[in-house]
Design a protein around this motif. Structure first.
Motif, mmCIF file in Angstrom:
data_model
loop_
_atom_site.group_PDB
_atom_site.id
_atom_site.type_symbol
_atom_site.label_atom_id
_atom_site.label_comp_id
_atom_site.label_asym_id
_atom_site.label_seq_id
_atom_site.Cartn_x
_atom_site.Cartn_y
_atom_site.Cartn_z
ATOM 1 N N GLN A 1 0.846 -1.186 0.000
ATOM 2 C CA GLN A 1 0.000 0.000 0.000
ATOM 3 C C GLN A 1 0.882 1.236 0.000
ATOM 4 O OE1 GLN A 1 -3.367 0.382 -0.221
ATOM 5 N NE2 GLN A 1 -3.430 -1.804 -0.571
ATOM 6 N N GLY A 2 0.562 2.203 -0.830
ATOM 7 C CA GLY A 2 1.321 3.453 -0.867
ATOM 8 C C GLY A 2 1.121 4.235 0.420
ATOM 9 N N GLY A 3 1.869 5.332 0.544
ATOM 10 C CA GLY A 3 1.767 6.171 1.723
ATOM 11 C C GLY A 3 2.431 5.549 2.931
ATOM 12 N N SER A 4 3.323 4.627 2.677
ATOM 13 C CA SER A 4 3.960 3.939 3.786
ATOM 14 C C SER A 4 5.427 3.679 3.465
ATOM 15 C CB SER A 4 3.248 2.613 4.052
ATOM 16 O OG SER A 4 3.360 1.767 2.927
ATOM 17 N N LYS A 5 6.106 3.118 4.458
ATOM 18 C CA LYS A 5 7.480 2.687 4.250
ATOM 19 C C LYS A 5 7.446 1.223 3.850
ATOM 20 C CE LYS A 5 9.180 3.638 8.281
ATOM 21 N NZ LYS A 5 10.124 3.870 9.382
ATOM 22 N N ILE A 6 8.307 0.880 2.912
ATOM 23 C CA ILE A 6 8.403 -0.506 2.483
ATOM 24 C C ILE A 6 9.789 -1.017 2.846
ATOM 25 C CG2 ILE A 6 8.310 -2.095 0.534
ATOM 26 C CD1 ILE A 6 6.710 0.083 -0.930
ATOM 27 N N ALA A 7 9.844 -2.024 3.681
ATOM 28 C CA ALA A 7 11.121 -2.640 4.036
ATOM 29 C C ALA A 7 11.439 -3.701 2.994
ATOM 30 C CB ALA A 7 11.039 -3.256 5.420
ATOM 31 N N ILE A 8 12.580 -3.558 2.356
ATOM 32 C CA ILE A 8 13.001 -4.490 1.312
ATOM 33 C C ILE A 8 14.171 -5.310 1.842
ATOM 34 C CG2 ILE A 8 13.890 -4.707 -1.041
ATOM 35 C CD1 ILE A 8 11.125 -3.428 -0.994
ATOM 36 N N ASP A 9 14.021 -6.609 1.787
ATOM 37 C CA ASP A 9 15.103 -7.519 2.170
ATOM 38 C C ASP A 9 15.281 -8.497 1.023
ATOM 39 O OD1 ASP A 9 16.993 -9.073 3.347
ATOM 40 O OD2 ASP A 9 15.728 -9.803 4.970
ATOM 41 N N ALA A 10 15.908 -8.008 -0.045
ATOM 42 C CA ALA A 10 16.062 -8.804 -1.259
ATOM 43 C C ALA A 10 17.371 -9.564 -1.298
ATOM 44 C CB ALA A 10 15.943 -7.898 -2.484
#
Length: 67
Positions: free
Chosen positions: A33-42
């Protein structure tokens, strides 16, 4: 370690985050969902990548360099 955070304050609704390597292969995809922080652990190794974010109203691509 290939971990980072993306801020999407200007995007509302669903967004798709994709990460591509320098050969154009998609390595990672996450729907959020937009408007948020996205934690990426790729688990990305050192190198050059492109991060593409697509939503219903906009899309953009940014360069990512992992040291």
């Amino acid at each position: 370690e290939g971990k980072f955070t993306i801020l999407l304050p200007e995007i509302s609704g669903k967004a798709v985050v994709r990460i591509y390597d320098d050969q154009g292969r998609m390595l990672y995809e996450k729907i959020t969902q937009g408007g948020s922080k996205i934690a990426i652990d790729a688990g990305l190794k050192a190198g050059f990548y492109l991060v593409r974010i697509d939503s219903e109203t906009s899309s953009f691509t940014k360069k990512l360099i992992v040291h």
